[in-house]
Design an enzyme around this catalytic site. Structure first.
Site, PDB file in Angstrom:
ATOM      1  N   ASP A 153       0.777  -1.231  -0.153  1.00 40.12           N
ATOM      2  CA  ASP A 153      -0.102   0.014   0.112  1.00 40.12           C
ATOM      3  C   ASP A 153       1.028   1.217  -0.008  1.00 40.12           C
ATOM      4  O   ASP A 153       0.499   2.532  -0.683  1.00 40.12           O
ATOM      5  CB  ASP A 153      -0.900   0.103   1.312  1.00 40.12           C
ATOM      6  CG  ASP A 153      -2.057  -0.928   1.340  1.00 40.12           C
ATOM      7  OD1 ASP A 153      -2.322  -1.518   0.030  1.00 40.12           O
ATOM      8  OD2 ASP A 153      -2.691  -1.250   2.023  1.00 40.12           O
ATOM      9  N   TYR A 162       0.783 -10.074   6.738  1.00 40.10           N
ATOM     10  CA  TYR A 162       0.113 -11.000   6.056  1.00 40.10           C
ATOM     11  C   TYR A 162       0.862 -12.044   5.415  1.00 40.10           C
ATOM     12  O   TYR A 162       1.031 -11.981   3.977  1.00 40.10           O
ATOM     13  CB  TYR A 162      -1.261 -10.366   5.239  1.00 40.10           C
ATOM     14  CG  TYR A 162      -2.052  -9.154   5.831  1.00 40.10           C
ATOM     15  CD1 TYR A 162      -2.642  -9.771   6.940  1.00 40.10           C
ATOM     16  CD2 TYR A 162      -2.171  -8.054   5.099  1.00 40.10           C
ATOM     17  CE1 TYR A 162      -3.606  -8.644   7.507  1.00 40.10           C
ATOM     18  CE2 TYR A 162      -2.989  -7.187   5.753  1.00 40.10           C
ATOM     19  CZ  TYR A 162      -3.667  -7.348   7.140  1.00 40.10           C
ATOM     20  OH  TYR A 162      -4.457  -6.691   7.552  1.00 40.10           O
ATOM     21  N   ASP A 182      -5.345  -6.035  -4.382  1.00 40.79           N
ATOM     22  CA  ASP A 182      -5.191  -4.545  -4.218  1.00 40.79           C
ATOM     23  C   ASP A 182      -3.592  -4.378  -4.468  1.00 40.79           C
ATOM     24  O   ASP A 182      -3.234  -3.263  -5.213  1.00 40.79           O
ATOM     25  CB  ASP A 182      -5.170  -4.292  -2.798  1.00 40.79           C
ATOM     26  CG  ASP A 182      -6.470  -4.746  -2.200  1.00 40.79           C
ATOM     27  OD1 ASP A 182      -6.807  -5.963  -2.492  1.00 40.79           O
ATOM     28  OD2 ASP A 182      -7.067  -4.043  -1.043  1.00 40.79           O
ATOM     29  N   LYS A 218       1.440  -7.393   2.909  1.00 36.39           N
ATOM     30  CA  LYS A 218       2.219  -6.734   3.947  1.00 36.39           C
ATOM     31  C   LYS A 218       2.782  -7.776   4.560  1.00 36.39           C
ATOM     32  O   LYS A 218       2.384  -9.137   4.520  1.00 36.39           O
ATOM     33  CB  LYS A 218       1.295  -5.884   4.864  1.00 36.39           C
ATOM     34  CG  LYS A 218       0.292  -5.113   4.063  1.00 36.39           C
ATOM     35  CD  LYS A 218      -0.680  -4.315   5.237  1.00 36.39           C
ATOM     36  CE  LYS A 218      -1.541  -3.425   4.554  1.00 36.39           C
ATOM     37  NZ  LYS A 218      -2.430  -2.653   5.559  1.00 36.39           N
ATOM     38  N   TRP A 276      -9.161  -3.055  -8.682  1.00 36.95           N
ATOM     39  CA  TRP A 276      -7.763  -2.801  -8.644  1.00 36.95           C
ATOM     40  C   TRP A 276      -6.867  -3.485  -9.704  1.00 36.95           C
ATOM     41  O   TRP A 276      -5.891  -3.052 -10.123  1.00 36.95           O
ATOM     42  CB  TRP A 276      -7.317  -3.093  -7.177  1.00 36.95           C
ATOM     43  CG  TRP A 276      -7.578  -2.581  -5.877  1.00 36.95           C
ATOM     44  CD1 TRP A 276      -8.160  -2.978  -4.730  1.00 36.95           C
ATOM     45  CD2 TRP A 276      -7.382  -0.901  -5.742  1.00 36.95           C
ATOM     46  NE1 TRP A 276      -8.402  -1.979  -3.766  1.00 36.95           N
ATOM     47  CE2 TRP A 276      -7.920  -0.884  -4.641  1.00 36.95           C
ATOM     48  CE3 TRP A 276      -6.938   0.174  -6.360  1.00 36.95           C
ATOM     49  CZ2 TRP A 276      -7.860   0.649  -3.945  1.00 36.95           C
ATOM     50  CZ3 TRP A 276      -7.026   1.667  -6.056  1.00 36.95           C
ATOM     51  CH2 TRP A 276      -7.470   1.678  -4.603  1.00 36.95           C
ATOM     52  N   ARG A 330     -14.226  -3.926  -5.549  1.00 24.82           N
ATOM     53  CA  ARG A 330     -13.263  -2.869  -5.589  1.00 24.82           C
ATOM     54  C   ARG A 330     -11.809  -3.829  -5.880  1.00 24.82           C
ATOM     55  O   ARG A 330     -10.847  -3.391  -6.289  1.00 24.82           O
ATOM     56  CB  ARG A 330     -12.933  -2.195  -4.551  1.00 24.82           C
ATOM     57  CG  ARG A 330     -11.946  -1.076  -4.958  1.00 24.82           C
ATOM     58  CD  ARG A 330     -12.095   0.168  -3.781  1.00 24.82           C
ATOM     59  NE  ARG A 330     -11.773  -0.019  -2.635  1.00 24.82           N
ATOM     60  CZ  ARG A 330     -12.786   0.622  -1.368  1.00 24.82           C
ATOM     61  NH1 ARG A 330     -13.517   1.151  -1.826  1.00 24.82           N
ATOM     62  NH2 ARG A 330     -12.161   0.466  -0.255  1.00 24.82           N
TER      63      ARG A 330
END
Length: 637
Positions: A101, A149, A156, A146, A230, A226
């Site tokens: 992100d 995770y 995303d 991440k 992405w 969404r």
């Protein structure tokens, strides 16, 4: 500028009356007023480096590229400058989080570097590219979304990392990176797509250990709108930078087509929109969601314009855009726009635990004026502003010269790169906005880096030669010669559209270049006119050239700016098209099945097209560039 660009494309520049701004133009103005310098009041920590602001800036960048409104670029730069210090440090960046992100805003940083060429932005972008080098990976080589995770790829992450990484690799000549960029996207296509629906699940745990993961496939249980958005946007934006000779390019286009086909299949027939849980339309609690709908409109429309997707997908994008206006958009008495219906977040695992179930996705809060939704809205609107013309040049290519003008510079990484009147040069010196004018018509861009040969010209319908080099500009200039002239002349006779752009005598070569232009009755005179010193209104006025309507080239009138130019003498098949003080400034010649246009200046380069600079907005070189590109497209056989 926003209005004029819209009017040119609609064919309604009349000099009288007032037109309505497009929805995305109104939204961009709203963003600038409501969230100065990218400080987003609707997020929990305004002014903190985060992907929400990055997506918003992506939307502003797309709108700037569509309208050449300098206010949009100034907004992006001010937002980036909150974080990037003089030495390239990014304030507030948490490097130990290893989250994709936090890469997303790198796109805006890299954009500002490409425009300004300032090293601090390069240093910040290089730091982010280095973060990806140490990002943890799954056993198959996919990025963890991440560090918290483990072994998980989320859709995303495709958008957060790959368009930035591709832009960085293209900017700094790291061709070897593209194989791994493709790998990230193709792993998702291979492992996260449901073969029955063609839709992709939100997450994939390669270890299959997470409670939300299917024990056989490792996939999360539902299709979140969404997340699909992405991924589809990541594909179309990464392809902008992907080398045409890389074998994975075709695989990415195929993945995009599979994704787009599924997206169109699950478009709501009544509203033209898409559901929060995409394949469960009308089930209790499910709802039509704005950010995903905007993302799909953007990806479909851009995919069609760039030639990746079938023309039929443009109709789906148009239905979606109409549905977005009806359901989600309101404009107050103050002229400010509101976008409703955006789900705040969607995730898997974590604390509190997110199961990825149907009930989880429909249970997340929905907000108005969410930055992710507005960024996607701006992206969608920027494409729909171009949709009316994108089909005109789909089978055509415009070639720009990089041989007779082959100037180079050192970039911030110390690499030597071509610049000056090139499609990929976003600085003042470049033709990036002129290229975008052609891309509005679906035309493909190409560059001729060698002396022109018949095989290369045969692949193009339009060929542009701007401002041939002289030794003071390029120690090793390539001059026009008879062999090149013969090839170009034969190509024009067979139906090519040739655009010759000279310059003033102090900045461009005339003697050899005229051996080509004289073949068509266009002779460039080595003089200096339209001389401009200073940037006051009175000084700038010396560069004003009025282009009337009905010239046979420009469909609309323009107040153009051409600073420090030569003049043209015409004979034979050539005739003057635009005059100033009795001198020919633009000439045209029909020759065989083709046509040649001669101009006294490369006047549509970024400095005088993009109104982020000091040129008064009354000079509409960008709209004239759109008009000129449209003429060339319509002439091309």
């Amino acid at each position: 500028m926003r209005l004029l660009a819209t009017l040119v494309l609609c064919g309604c520049v009349t000099g009288v009356g007032v037109a309505q701004e497009s929805p995305s133009q109104t939204m961009a103005a709203t963003v600038i007023q409501e969230w100065p310098a990218g400080v987003i009041s609707t997020v929990g920590h305004p002014g903190t480096w985060a992907y929400e602001e990055g997506v918003l800036l992506d939307g502003m960048a797309a709108e700037w590229h569509t309208t050449a409104d300098g206010a949009d670029f100034h907004y992006i730069k001010a937002a980036v400058d909150k974080y990037v210090t003089a030495d390239g440090t990014i304030l507030g960046y948490k490097a130990d989080g290893h989250t994709l992100d936090d890469i997303e805003m790198g796109r805006a940083v890299l954009l500002v570097y490409r425009v300004t060429q300032q090293p601090k932005y390069y240093k910040a972008a290089k730091f982010l590219e280095g973060q990806l080098a140490v990002q943890l990976r799954t056993a198959s080589g996919g990025y963890w979304h991440k560090e918290i995770y483990p072994n998980q790829m989320w859709l995303d992450g495709a958008y957060m990392a790959e368009p930035f990484r591709a832009a960085y690799a293209a900017t700094f000549g790291q061709a070897g990176d593209f194989d791994d960029i493709a790998k990230q996207l193709l792993l998702m296509d291979e492992h996260m797509r449901d073969p029955k629906t063609g839709l992709l699940r939100h997450g994939w745990d390669e270890s299959k250990k997470m409670p939300w993961a299917d024990k056989t496939t490792g996939l999360s249980p539902e299709v979140w709108g969404r997340a699909m958005g992405w991924y589809e946007m990541a594909l179309v934006d990464t392809l902008d930078w992907f080398p045409k000779d890389n074998t994975d390019r075709a695989k990415l286009i195929a993945a995009l087509n599979r994704t787009a086909a599924a997206v169109v299949r699950y478009q709501d027939g009544k509203s033209g929109l898409w559901w929060q849980v995409m394949d469960k339309a009308g089930q209790p609690g499910n709802y039509l969601e704005s950010s995903a709908s905007c993302m799909f409109v953007y990806a479909l429309a851009k995919g069609v314009r760039m030639g990746y997707l079938p023309q039929s997908d443009e109709a789906s994008a148009r239905r979606g855009w109409e549905g977005i206006q009806k359901k989600f958009v309101t404009t107050g008495a103050d002229g400010l726009m509101v976008l409703s219906g955006t789900v705040s977040v969607g995730g898997l695992g974590g604390k509190p635990y997110r199961s990825g179930s149907y009930d989880y996705y429909i249970g997340e809060k929905v907000h108005a004026n969410d930055a992710k939704g507005i960024g996607a809205f701006l992206l969608a609107g920027s494409e729909m502003e171009q949709a009316s013309t994108e089909a005109l040049g789909q089978s055509k290519t415009v070639l720009v010269d990089a041989w007779f003008n082959s100037q180079t510079r050192k970039n911030a990484a110390g690499q030597t790169e071509l610049f000056h009147y090139k499609w990929n040069d976003d600085a003042n010196s470049g033709f990036a906005f002129f290229g975008r004018a052609f891309q509005r018509y679906g035309v493909k861009l190409a560059t001729e880096k060698t002396a022109p040969v018949a095989a290369d010209l045969k692949k193009a319908q339009i060929y542009i030669l701007p401002s041939p080099d002289i030794p003071v500009k390029n120690p090793g200039p390539h001059y026009m010669d008879s062999a090149s002239g013969d090839v170009i002349q034969a190509w024009v006779k067979a139906g090519g559209v040739l655009i010759l752009m000279e310059n003033d005598v102090a900045n461009s070569e005339f003697e050899h270049f005229n051996t080509l232009s004289d073949r068509f009755g266009i002779h460039f005179n080595p003089v200096l006119v339209n001389h401009v010193v200073g940037d006051s209104v009175e000084d700038v006025a010396h560069g004003k050239i009025m282009i009337p309507a009905g010239t046979g080239v420009f469909a609309h009138p323009h107040q153009a700016y051409m600073k420090d130019t030569c003049t043209i003498s015409v004979k034979g098949p050539a005739k003057g098209v635009v005059m100033k003080d009795g001198a020919v400034m633009i000439a045209m010649a029909r020759y065989g099945k083709g046509v040649v246009l001669g101009v006294v200046d490369p006047w549509v380069y970024n400095e005088y097209v993009d109104h982020r600079n000091t040129l008064p907005v009354a000079y509409d070189n960008f709209n004239a560039a759109i008009d000129l590109a449209g003429w060339a497209v319509r002439q091309a056989k």
